[in-house]
Design a protein around this motif. Structure first.
Motif, PDB file in Angstrom:
ATOM      1  N   ARG B  69       0.816  -1.213   0.000  1.00  0.00           N
ATOM      2  CA  ARG B  69       0.000   0.000   0.000  1.00  0.00           C
ATOM      3  C   ARG B  69       0.845   1.257   0.000  1.00  0.00           C
ATOM      4  O   ARG B  69       0.361   2.353  -0.288  1.00  0.00           O
ATOM      5  N   SER B  70       2.107   1.086   0.381  1.00  0.00           N
ATOM      6  CA  SER B  70       2.931   2.276   0.560  1.00  0.00           C
ATOM      7  C   SER B  70       4.346   1.989   0.096  1.00  0.00           C
ATOM      8  O   SER B  70       4.948   0.987   0.492  1.00  0.00           O
ATOM      9  N   ILE B  71       4.869   2.852  -0.766  1.00  0.00           N
ATOM     10  CA  ILE B  71       6.209   2.607  -1.283  1.00  0.00           C
ATOM     11  C   ILE B  71       7.058   3.857  -1.184  1.00  0.00           C
ATOM     12  O   ILE B  71       6.583   4.979  -1.382  1.00  0.00           O
ATOM     13  N   LYS B  72       8.318   3.624  -0.832  1.00  0.00           N
ATOM     14  CA  LYS B  72       9.258   4.747  -0.759  1.00  0.00           C
ATOM     15  C   LYS B  72      10.472   4.391  -1.601  1.00  0.00           C
ATOM     16  O   LYS B  72      11.056   3.321  -1.428  1.00  0.00           O
ATOM     17  N   LEU B  73      10.831   5.281  -2.509  1.00  0.00           N
ATOM     18  CA  LEU B  73      11.918   5.020  -3.447  1.00  0.00           C
ATOM     19  C   LEU B  73      12.917   6.154  -3.453  1.00  0.00           C
ATOM     20  O   LEU B  73      12.539   7.318  -3.432  1.00  0.00           O
ATOM     21  N   LYS B  74      14.194   5.788  -3.542  1.00  0.00           N
ATOM     22  CA  LYS B  74      15.198   6.824  -3.704  1.00  0.00           C
ATOM     23  C   LYS B  74      15.962   6.599  -5.008  1.00  0.00           C
ATOM     24  O   LYS B  74      16.224   5.454  -5.385  1.00  0.00           O
ATOM     25  N   GLY B  75      16.322   7.678  -5.645  1.00  0.00           N
ATOM     26  CA  GLY B  75      16.938   7.554  -6.971  1.00  0.00           C
ATOM     27  C   GLY B  75      18.403   7.948  -7.007  1.00  0.00           C
ATOM     28  O   GLY B  75      19.283   7.138  -6.776  1.00  0.00           O
ATOM     29  N   LYS B  76      18.643   9.210  -7.270  1.00  0.00           N
ATOM     30  CA  LYS B  76      20.019   9.636  -7.507  1.00  0.00           C
ATOM     31  C   LYS B  76      20.864   9.589  -6.248  1.00  0.00           C
ATOM     32  O   LYS B  76      20.353   9.739  -5.139  1.00  0.00           O
ATOM     33  N   ILE B 110       2.980   7.142  -2.062  1.00  0.00           N
ATOM     34  CA  ILE B 110       4.225   7.114  -2.831  1.00  0.00           C
ATOM     35  C   ILE B 110       5.128   8.218  -2.292  1.00  0.00           C
ATOM     36  O   ILE B 110       4.746   9.386  -2.281  1.00  0.00           O
ATOM     37  N   ARG B 111       6.299   7.811  -1.849  1.00  0.00           N
ATOM     38  CA  ARG B 111       7.277   8.778  -1.367  1.00  0.00           C
ATOM     39  C   ARG B 111       8.551   8.615  -2.169  1.00  0.00           C
ATOM     40  O   ARG B 111       9.112   7.534  -2.233  1.00  0.00           O
ATOM     41  N   LEU B 112       8.987   9.678  -2.787  1.00  0.00           N
ATOM     42  CA  LEU B 112      10.146   9.610  -3.662  1.00  0.00           C
ATOM     43  C   LEU B 112      11.195  10.625  -3.246  1.00  0.00           C
ATOM     44  O   LEU B 112      10.863  11.720  -2.815  1.00  0.00           O
ATOM     45  N   LYS B 113      12.438  10.231  -3.410  1.00  0.00           N
ATOM     46  CA  LYS B 113      13.513  11.175  -3.107  1.00  0.00           C
ATOM     47  C   LYS B 113      14.537  11.146  -4.235  1.00  0.00           C
ATOM     48  O   LYS B 113      14.989  10.070  -4.635  1.00  0.00           O
ATOM     49  N   ARG B 114      14.898  12.319  -4.725  1.00  0.00           N
ATOM     50  CA  ARG B 114      15.885  12.459  -5.811  1.00  0.00           C
ATOM     51  C   ARG B 114      15.527  11.596  -7.008  1.00  0.00           C
ATOM     52  O   ARG B 114      16.366  10.860  -7.555  1.00  0.00           O
ATOM     53  N   LYS B 133      -3.486   8.491  -1.281  1.00  0.00           N
ATOM     54  CA  LYS B 133      -3.553   9.423  -0.161  1.00  0.00           C
ATOM     55  C   LYS B 133      -2.329  10.313   0.019  1.00  0.00           C
ATOM     56  O   LYS B 133      -2.447  11.452   0.463  1.00  0.00           O
ATOM     57  N   VAL B 134      -1.157   9.758  -0.244  1.00  0.00           N
ATOM     58  CA  VAL B 134       0.050  10.493   0.132  1.00  0.00           C
ATOM     59  C   VAL B 134       1.034  10.553  -1.027  1.00  0.00           C
ATOM     60  O   VAL B 134       1.439   9.517  -1.559  1.00  0.00           O
ATOM     61  N   LEU B 135       1.412  11.775  -1.408  1.00  0.00           N
ATOM     62  CA  LEU B 135       2.463  11.945  -2.406  1.00  0.00           C
ATOM     63  C   LEU B 135       3.523  12.874  -1.842  1.00  0.00           C
ATOM     64  O   LEU B 135       3.258  14.046  -1.567  1.00  0.00           O
ATOM     65  N   VAL B 136       4.712  12.323  -1.652  1.00  0.00           N
ATOM     66  CA  VAL B 136       5.826  13.131  -1.167  1.00  0.00           C
ATOM     67  C   VAL B 136       6.914  13.104  -2.227  1.00  0.00           C
ATOM     68  O   VAL B 136       7.402  12.033  -2.589  1.00  0.00           O
ATOM     69  N   LEU B 137       7.259  14.260  -2.743  1.00  0.00           N
ATOM     70  CA  LEU B 137       8.314  14.371  -3.758  1.00  0.00           C
ATOM     71  C   LEU B 137       9.421  15.223  -3.174  1.00  0.00           C
ATOM     72  O   LEU B 137       9.361  16.437  -3.189  1.00  0.00           O
ATOM     73  N   PHE B 138      10.415  14.543  -2.648  1.00  0.00           N
ATOM     74  CA  PHE B 138      11.497  15.195  -1.936  1.00  0.00           C
ATOM     75  C   PHE B 138      12.676  15.330  -2.908  1.00  0.00           C
ATOM     76  O   PHE B 138      13.191  14.329  -3.385  1.00  0.00           O
ATOM     77  N   SER B 139      13.075  16.570  -3.186  1.00  0.00           N
ATOM     78  CA  SER B 139      14.200  16.794  -4.105  1.00  0.00           C
ATOM     79  C   SER B 139      13.999  16.115  -5.444  1.00  0.00           C
ATOM     80  O   SER B 139      14.934  15.554  -5.992  1.00  0.00           O
ATOM     81  N   CYS B 140      12.786  16.162  -5.951  1.00  0.00           N
ATOM     82  CA  CYS B 140      12.541  15.573  -7.255  1.00  0.00           C
ATOM     83  C   CYS B 140      12.496  16.651  -8.323  1.00  0.00           C
ATOM     84  O   CYS B 140      12.576  17.836  -8.020  1.00  0.00           O
ATOM     85  N   GLU B 141      12.375  16.234  -9.564  1.00  0.00           N
ATOM     86  CA  GLU B 141      12.366  17.216 -10.653  1.00  0.00           C
ATOM     87  C   GLU B 141      11.709  16.574 -11.861  1.00  0.00           C
ATOM     88  O   GLU B 141      11.444  15.370 -11.883  1.00  0.00           O
TER      89      GLU B 141
END
Lengths: 253, 585
Positions: B69-76, B110-114, B133-141
């Motif tokens: 139900r909930s995913i957190k992903l980091k990229g760069k 969905i929580r995303l970083k970089r 319900k939740v969209l967090v875009l931390f340092s995204c572009e």
């Protein structure tokens, strides 16, 4: 006495690292191999790298941000030459800040290794833009600061007598000045100037432009938004509040 | 009675028990107990955290955990924050959204970083997840307000929309009006990164007014000071508030209106924003200062006296972010007023200036370390440091868990003794036994790494720049820091030996970044060939690495463990080393 902080890399210490065995790379616990249960000397005593050497040439650190791959200076190295582990580790007593190897050093071949020079210039490579990514502040923070003239809050830009808000005078009211065709930028203290006339006089003197040649130069400035504008087009107060840096350009025609 | 009964609980019971286990580590441990536990656990795992989006593929995640139900992903990698990772490197979220759209119709968070997020991704999210319900875009572009409009319009139960520090193509402030009048579910809205000067203020006001559960609201610079009072009066239940532009001509009625609005927010504990602050308006905050636990003044270009006044009103402060205008005197005041302080971040106001523009030195940090017994987390930019100061800090505050020191000029020695700062940082790692994150700076030899390897047993993330003498330094870290997960290095004389000798260590870490070091192309190839569980990426924007001799150092190197194999979305300037794939490009 100016301490020369241009550091050459000291010769590699006696490195008791296990050779990289392609068949059994599983054991990275080479600490055991080092024979250390604890630091070989107590924390507060300094025992730096040994000057006694193995013969492995140390690669150029290529510490310039614009590393160009080393070019002709690269030497081929075979990993078979890696030193065999040696139980004995010498712990010499003194720390040398200046260590010059007797061996030919790859770094000498690399002209782009700016950190050989006085390290205080390191930040101003890349034409005053600084090393890429240093200091490590995020891009949007940098943008915030670029909007603030040297010295911080607006009221610091004005000479104390004009400072109606009563803020503390900044430690630095210096701005960078460049002249077209001259690679080295200068700095000028704006707090001692109150008009374009005075500022221009100082700049002419600074760059050695004779009175006769004055007319062939125009003063431009970069404002907080990053735009380049002609200084003479705006009132002094506006100029002082919004300028970030100056440039003297040759006027055409 | 069969003995077997004692060993079997009905699955539903186990599932119920597992539902109390939230931490990923514990869940992972549960799944290792036995096959049936693994099976039950994976079907009831609801939250997944993927620290590196290239370490695993979306399909693999979906296959193992079908009911997320909930995913957190980091990229760069982290150094992307400082422009060391070229644009176009990767970190695209679209493939993940596309796969999850089919597999997780009930995805809520969905929580995303970089990561690179496109409008297409946002539109797909809006379309695919009915209960989102939740969209967090931390340092995204990579996205614009059009994509946000899609989210606003479609997500009927949206609780959180947090765009912190992202780069948004701010096409129009009108996107806010896409929140339907029926949307009353917002709990958190962070639009502080939006740069344009237009925001649909009336839409914002109405939105805030109809969301009674709104706890966190962070505005952007477009919202002027006179508008803040209106917003606050509609949301007196706010716990966290980010102002917009906090500057205006001082007008008594505006001031009293503002002060009144703030004082009506009885729950307000956290403040941020404060772009372009006029000190005269700061007293409007005094009524809430006694309750404040978190204060972010890192954009506020106000001087030490004003900062001191403000901070002295905030005895409960736990977290302070501030510019170095605070100076040593401000930090001394902080140390005496704010005994609950846990986290301090001091940012440079003039990071590229050659001379110090403020009187902020190591003394400020020493004062805080002495006066604030709960201090755990430090990020400090300054221009001088001494071993003595660092040793004092370490002895004062052995409870530090994060210590990031940036001495602005690379290779600056101890200003008193002109020696390297090895001993000082050594004291930090030795005394602070729970230290998890460390950033080094200043003049440092291999010794600091030996200390780190010896004492930094809990160290998870280490950042190094312009330090060390030889491969021995890197070797100490890789062989000694048992808990190391992320290592990022720039401009250090570390080469092939240490890397190859500790190759297996890299499989136990999330990632290693090395730029402007001395690792040869040949070593990268070797590593890529011999270590199939690692992706060894060589990044070079100027020319292909194989156009030079193998012994030449690579410009940038990013190594990370992966069960997904090499990726296929690389730009032309990234090469993955590997046997099966040769030089994949």
């Amino acid at each position: 006495m100016e301490l020369q902080l241009g550091l050459a890399l000291p010769p590699p210490p006696l490195i008791p690292i296990e050779t990289f065995d392609l068949n059994s790379y599983g054991n990275y616990e080479t600490r055991e191999a080092l024979g250390t249960n604890a630091l070989s000397w107590p924390l507060l005593k300094l025992g730096p790298a040994d000057n006694d050497i193995n013969n492995i040439h140390h690669h150029n650190s290529s510490s310039s941000s614009s590393s160009s791959g080393g070019g002709a200076g690269c030497k081929k190295r075979s990993f078979d030459e890696a030193p065999v582990f040696d139980e004995k580790r010498n712990v010499p007593k003194t720390l040398h800040l200046l260590l010059w190897t007797n061996q030919p050093n790859d770094e000498d071949d690399d002209p782009s290794n700016v950190l050989h020079e006085n390290s205080s210039s390191a930040i101003f490579k890349n034409d005053g833009e600084g090393l890429v990514g240093w200091p490590p502040v995020k891009t949007w923070r940098k943008k915030v600061h670029h909007q603030i003239p040297n010295g911080g809050a607006e009221n610091n830009r004005l000479p104390a007598v004009e400072n109606g808000i009563g803020g503390r005078a900044s430690k630095s009211t210096y701005v960078k000045v460049k002249m077209e065709g001259v690679p080295i930028a200068r700095k000028i203290d704006l707090s001692v100037h109150h008009s374009f006339e005075g500022l221009t006089n100082t700049l002419m003197r600074m760059f050695g432009i004779s009175d006769g040649n004055r007319k062939s130069f125009k003063l431009t400035y970069q404002d907080r938004e990053g735009d380049w504008l002609l200084a003479e087009d705006v009132p002094w107060r506006t100029f002082i509040r919004s300028l970030k840096c100056l440039k003297l350009i040759r006027s055409r025609g | 009675m069969q003995k077997k009964m004692a060993y079997s609980f009905p699955d539903e019971v186990l599932e119920q028990v597992f539902s109390f286990i939230q931490s990923d580590k514990d869940r992972n441990a549960v799944s290792l107990v036995c096959k049936s536990w693994d099976e039950i656990e994976r079907w009831c795992r609801r939250k997944v955290f993927i620290g590196n989006c290239y370490a695993v593929s979306p399909r693999m995640v979906i296959r193992r955990f079908p009911e997320v139900r909930s995913i957190k992903l980091k990229g760069k990698p982290h150094f992307a924050d400082f422009n060391l990772v070229p644009d176009g490197w990767g970190g695209y979220v679209l493939p993940w959204i596309a796969e999850m759209a089919g597999a997780y119709p009930w995805l809520e968070e969905i929580r995303l970083k970089r990561m690179v997020v496109t409008d297409e991704s946002l539109e797909l999210i809006a379309k695919s997840f009915k209960n989102f319900k939740v969209l967090v875009l931390f340092s995204c572009e990579g996205f614009s307000t059009d994509g946000l409009a899609a989210i606003a319009a479609s997500c009927k139960n949206l609780r959180e929309l947090d765009l912190r520090e992202s780069e948004v193509d701010d096409l129009s402030g009108h996107w806010l009006a896409h929140f339907p009048e029926t949307c009353t579910s917002l709990v958190s809205l962070n639009i502080s990164c939006l740069r344009s000067d237009e925001v649909s203020f009336s839409a914002l006001e109405r939105l805030v007014g109809r969301c009674p559960n709104l706890r966190s609201l962070r505005l952007n610079r477009a919202v002027t000071l006179d508008k803040i009072a209106n917003i606050l009066r509609r949301a007196p239940q706010l716990v966290d508030f980010g102002t917009g532009y906090y500057a205006a001509e001082l007008q008594p009625d505006v001031f009293s209106n503002l002060a009144g609005a703030f004082s009506s927010c009885k729950e307000l504990k956290s403040l941020s924003g404060f772009w372009d602050v006029v000190p005269a308006y700061l007293p409007a905050l005094y009524s809430i200062c006694p309750r404040l636990t978190s204060l972010n003044l890192s954009y506020a270009t106000i001087q030490s006296p004003d900062l001191i006044k403000l901070v002295s009103h905030c005895p409960r402060l736990q977290r302070l972010l501030v510019l170095d205008y605070v100076e040593d005197s401000g930090l001394e005041e902080l140390a005496s007023s704010c005994k609950d302080l846990q986290e301090l971040r001091v940012f440079p106001s003039d990071p590229f200036g050659a001379e110090p523009n403020v009187s902020l030195t190591e003394q400020g940090l020493v004062a805080v370390s002495l006066g604030c017994p709960k201090l755990r987390s430090v990020l400090y930019f300054c221009r001088r440091m001494s071993n003595a100061a660092l040793v004092t800090i370490a002895q004062n505050r052995p409870n530090l868990t994060r210590f990031r020191l940036c001495i602005i000029e690379p290779k600056t020695p101890d200003y008193l003794t002109l020696e390297p700062l090895d001993v000082g940082f050594g004291a930090i790692v030795e005394h602070c036994k729970d230290l998890r994150r460390l950033s080094l700076s200043g003049l440092l030899t291999d010794h600091v790494f030996e200390y780190s390897g010896t004492y930094g047993k809990k160290l998870e993330m280490l950042s190094v720049a312009f330090a060390g003498d030889s491969d021995l330094g890197l070797h100490h870290v890789l062989s000694g820091c048992e808990s190391l997960r992320k290592l990022e290095i720039r401009d250090c004389p570390f080469g092939d030996k240490a890397l190859l000798a500790n190759a297996a260590k890299l499989e136990t870490m999330r990632s290693l970044w090395m730029s402007s070091c001395a690792v040869s192309f040949g070593a990268c190839k070797l590593l890529g060939q011999k270590m199939p569980k690692l992706n060894v990426e060589v990044i070079d924007e100027t020319e292909p690495p194989d156009s030079r001799p193998e012994s030449c150092p690579v410009d940038k190197l990013y190594i990370y463990r992966s069960v997904a194999g090499p990726r296929f979305d690389m730009p032309p300037f990234v090469w993955t080393m590997g046997e099966a794939v040769r030089i994949l490009h």
